[in-house]
Write a protein that holds these residues in place. Sequence first.
Motif, PDB file in Angstrom:
ATOM      1  N   LYS A 248     121.293  32.834 -51.683  1.00 29.98           N
ATOM      2  CA  LYS A 248     120.511  33.257 -50.535  1.00 29.98           C
ATOM      3  C   LYS A 248     119.158  33.789 -51.000  1.00 29.98           C
ATOM      4  N   ILE A 249     118.137  33.500 -50.216  1.00 32.89           N
ATOM      5  CA  ILE A 249     116.799  34.040 -50.463  1.00 32.89           C
ATOM      6  C   ILE A 249     116.304  34.654 -49.156  1.00 32.89           C
ATOM      7  N   GLU A 250     115.960  35.944 -49.237  1.00 30.18           N
ATOM      8  CA  GLU A 250     115.435  36.595 -48.047  1.00 30.18           C
ATOM      9  C   GLU A 250     114.181  37.415 -48.338  1.00 30.18           C
ATOM     10  N   ASN A 251     113.869  37.597 -49.631  1.00 27.44           N
ATOM     11  CA  ASN A 251     112.680  38.373 -49.997  1.00 27.44           C
ATOM     12  C   ASN A 251     111.489  37.441 -50.214  1.00 27.44           C
ATOM     13  N   TYR A 252     111.212  36.615 -49.202  1.00 27.79           N
ATOM     14  CA  TYR A 252     110.099  35.679 -49.289  1.00 27.79           C
ATOM     15  C   TYR A 252     109.450  35.565 -47.920  1.00 27.79           C
ATOM     16  N   TYR A 253     108.136  35.432 -47.928  1.00 26.66           N
ATOM     17  CA  TYR A 253     107.363  35.430 -46.690  1.00 26.66           C
ATOM     18  C   TYR A 253     107.772  34.277 -45.756  1.00 26.66           C
TER      19      TYR A 253
ATOM     20  N   THR B 291      95.588  26.584 -70.093  1.00 25.48           N
ATOM     21  CA  THR B 291      96.029  26.891 -71.449  1.00 25.48           C
ATOM     22  C   THR B 291      94.838  26.781 -72.397  1.00 25.48           C
ATOM     23  N   THR B 292      95.107  26.881 -73.673  1.00 24.61           N
ATOM     24  CA  THR B 292      94.050  26.748 -74.670  1.00 24.61           C
ATOM     25  C   THR B 292      93.658  25.295 -74.904  1.00 24.61           C
ATOM     26  N   VAL B 293      94.343  24.352 -74.273  1.00 26.02           N
ATOM     27  CA  VAL B 293      93.995  22.933 -74.364  1.00 26.02           C
ATOM     28  C   VAL B 293      93.266  22.532 -73.076  1.00 26.02           C
ATOM     29  N   PRO B 294      92.037  22.023 -73.161  1.00 25.40           N
ATOM     30  CA  PRO B 294      91.297  21.644 -71.949  1.00 25.40           C
ATOM     31  C   PRO B 294      92.071  20.635 -71.099  1.00 25.40           C
ATOM     32  N   GLY B 295      92.123  20.897 -69.803  1.00 29.78           N
ATOM     33  CA  GLY B 295      92.810  19.998 -68.895  1.00 29.78           C
ATOM     34  C   GLY B 295      94.288  20.254 -68.748  1.00 29.78           C
ATOM     35  N   LEU B 296      94.831  21.173 -69.537  1.00 34.23           N
ATOM     36  CA  LEU B 296      96.256  21.483 -69.481  1.00 34.23           C
ATOM     37  C   LEU B 296      96.448  22.861 -68.857  1.00 34.23           C
ATOM     38  N   TYR B 297      97.213  22.916 -67.770  1.00 29.36           N
ATOM     39  CA  TYR B 297      97.468  24.154 -67.047  1.00 29.36           C
ATOM     40  C   TYR B 297      98.974  24.435 -67.060  1.00 29.36           C
ATOM     41  N   ALA B 298      99.324  25.684 -66.793  1.00 30.32           N
ATOM     42  CA  ALA B 298     100.736  26.062 -66.715  1.00 30.32           C
ATOM     43  C   ALA B 298     100.903  27.089 -65.605  1.00 30.32           C
ATOM     44  N   ALA B 299     102.058  27.068 -64.949  1.00 30.39           N
ATOM     45  CA  ALA B 299     102.298  27.985 -63.837  1.00 30.39           C
ATOM     46  C   ALA B 299     103.786  28.228 -63.671  1.00 30.39           C
ATOM     47  N   GLY B 300     104.124  29.394 -63.153  1.00 29.47           N
ATOM     48  CA  GLY B 300     105.511  29.703 -62.858  1.00 29.47           C
ATOM     49  C   GLY B 300     106.197  30.480 -63.960  1.00 29.47           C
ATOM     50  N   ASP B 301     107.513  30.335 -64.033  1.00 32.74           N
ATOM     51  CA  ASP B 301     108.299  31.117 -64.986  1.00 32.74           C
ATOM     52  C   ASP B 301     107.905  30.864 -66.431  1.00 32.74           C
ATOM     53  N   CYS B 302     107.369  29.682 -66.739  1.00 29.46           N
ATOM     54  CA  CYS B 302     107.034  29.356 -68.131  1.00 29.46           C
ATOM     55  C   CYS B 302     105.841  30.159 -68.652  1.00 29.46           C
ATOM     56  N   THR B 303     105.139  30.891 -67.784  1.00 28.85           N
ATOM     57  CA  THR B 303     104.035  31.747 -68.235  1.00 28.85           C
ATOM     58  C   THR B 303     104.483  33.184 -68.437  1.00 28.85           C
ATOM     59  N   GLY B 304     105.782  33.456 -68.207  1.00 26.43           N
ATOM     60  CA  GLY B 304     106.306  34.803 -68.392  1.00 26.43           C
ATOM     61  C   GLY B 304     106.121  35.658 -67.147  1.00 26.43           C
ATOM     62  N   GLY B 305     106.419  36.944 -67.283  1.00 25.01           N
ATOM     63  CA  GLY B 305     106.248  37.864 -66.171  1.00 25.01           C
ATOM     64  C   GLY B 305     107.388  37.808 -65.188  1.00 25.01           C
ATOM     65  N   LEU B 306     107.089  38.158 -63.941  1.00 19.53           N
ATOM     66  CA  LEU B 306     108.094  38.244 -62.891  1.00 19.53           C
ATOM     67  C   LEU B 306     108.654  36.857 -62.565  1.00 19.53           C
ATOM     68  N   LEU B 307     109.957  36.722 -62.657  1.00 22.33           N
ATOM     69  CA  LEU B 307     110.599  35.438 -62.380  1.00 22.33           C
ATOM     70  C   LEU B 307     110.987  35.369 -60.903  1.00 22.33           C
ATOM     71  N   GLN B 308     109.983  35.192 -60.059  1.00 27.41           N
ATOM     72  CA  GLN B 308     110.173  35.195 -58.621  1.00 27.41           C
ATOM     73  C   GLN B 308     109.470  34.010 -57.972  1.00 27.41           C
ATOM     74  N   VAL B 309     109.987  33.573 -56.826  1.00 31.80           N
ATOM     75  CA  VAL B 309     109.399  32.451 -56.105  1.00 31.80           C
ATOM     76  C   VAL B 309     107.955  32.762 -55.711  1.00 31.80           C
ATOM     77  N   ALA B 310     107.714  33.986 -55.227  1.00 30.07           N
ATOM     78  CA  ALA B 310     106.374  34.353 -54.761  1.00 30.07           C
ATOM     79  C   ALA B 310     105.350  34.254 -55.881  1.00 30.07           C
ATOM     80  N   LYS B 311     105.711  34.704 -57.053  1.00 27.61           N
ATOM     81  CA  LYS B 311     104.795  34.637 -58.206  1.00 27.61           C
ATOM     82  C   LYS B 311     104.566  33.192 -58.633  1.00 27.61           C
TER      83      LYS B 311
END
Length: 375
Positions: free
Chosen positions: A132-137, A336-356
Motif C-alpha cells: 500500500k502507498i498512501e504517503n504520496y500526493y 553525472t561526471t560523464v557529459p550526456g549521462l544523467y542519473a535519478a532516483g534511488d541509485c543516487t542515494g538519499g531518501l528511498l521514496q517515490v516522491a524523491k
Amino acid sequence: MAENQRNKPSITHSFPAEKCPAAAKGCFLRPGHRSFAEKGVYYKKSFRCSGCGEAARYDPIRKLKIMFPLIMARAKRRPFQTVNLKRRTTMPNIVIVGSGPAGVSAALYAVRAGVDTTVLTKGPGALDRAEKIENYYGLAQPVSGAELERRSIENAKRLGVRFVTAEAVGLTYTDKLTVETIGENYPADAVILATGASRAVPRIPGLAGLEGHGVSWCAVCDAFFYRGKDVAVLGSGAYALHEVQALLPVVKSVSLLTNGVPLTAEFPPEVTVYPQKVEAVLGEQVVTGVQLSDGQEVALSGVFVALGVAGSTALARKIGAAVEGSRIVVDEKMQTTVPGLYAAGDCTGGLLQVAKAVYEGAQAGTEAAKALRKG
C-alpha cells in the motif's frame, strides 16, 4: 509654374566629375559611393549641381556597368562565407534505463519537451512490491505499488514514450552514448540511469512468497501499517540501520536479523540482534515470525529487508562516471561526471521514496532535453 519647371532636371546624362569641382568632392553622393562620381555617374535620381547649376539624371545602365566589376573585385578580396543550411533531419533522442518512478517521470518531461524517448525496462521493480502507498500526493485512498506503477506507465505511453523490455548490460561511448542490451544496442544523445537501488534477495523460504503480506522493502513507506507491533529488519549495515531508525518511533519493538553476516554499523541498544542464519519466514497468509538456524522461533508481524544497495552503480562504472560507495555522483542538474549521462532516483542515494524519485526524474528529463536543444 514656370519656377517649378525651371527646377526640374532638363537633361538626362552622366555628368563627368572633372567638369564640376562639387561633383568631384562627392557632395551629391550617398556615403561610400564617391567612386561613381569619379567614374562620371552620380548616385541620385535627379539633382541640380551646386557647383555649376547643370541638371543631371541618374543613369542606371552606366552605374550597373561600373558597379558589377567593383563587386566582383571585392568578392575576390573577401570571399563570401558559405552558410551550412543543412538542418538536423532526425529528432534528438534520450534512452532511459529503468521504468520505476524516476525513469517514468524523466520520460514524461523529456517527451513533452519534444525529445524522442525510449525506456528500457526489465519489468516491475521495487515499487511493484509495495502493498500500500498512501504517503504520496494526489491519492484519495491508498493504492498498491503495482497499480501506481501501471498508471504511470500507461500515461507515459499515451504521450508517446516507447517502452522496450530489455536488460541493459553495458554502457559505452563512441560517437555517442550507447546502451547495450543482450539483443540490441540503443544509441542516444543522452542517457538517464534510473535503475533504482540494487536489493540483494537471500534465498530464505517464505521470504518471496510473503512479499506485501508482512515482508516489506521500505520502512518509511510501511512502518505506519505496523504501529504497535513487533517487527524485524533483515540486514547488517548502514541501510539496515536506516530502516531501524525509521521503525523505532512507530512500532512496538525492532529486532535485527543479520543472517550470519557480521555487523558493519552501530545499532541502538534497544534493538535485539540475532546473529544466526534465518532458516525460514513463517506464516501462511501473513508473516507470523521467523525460524533461526539454532531452532529458535521469533514471533513477528513484519520483516523489512535491508540488505544493501550495492550494484546499482554498475552501468555508471562501466563508462567511468564517478561513484561514491553505492551511489552515483550527480550535480544539481542530475548530471553525472560523464557529459550526456544523467542519473535519478534511488541509485543516487538519499531518501528511498517515490516522491524523491519523481522529483529527480523530472529534473533529469528537463535538464537533458534542455541540453539537447542547446547542442
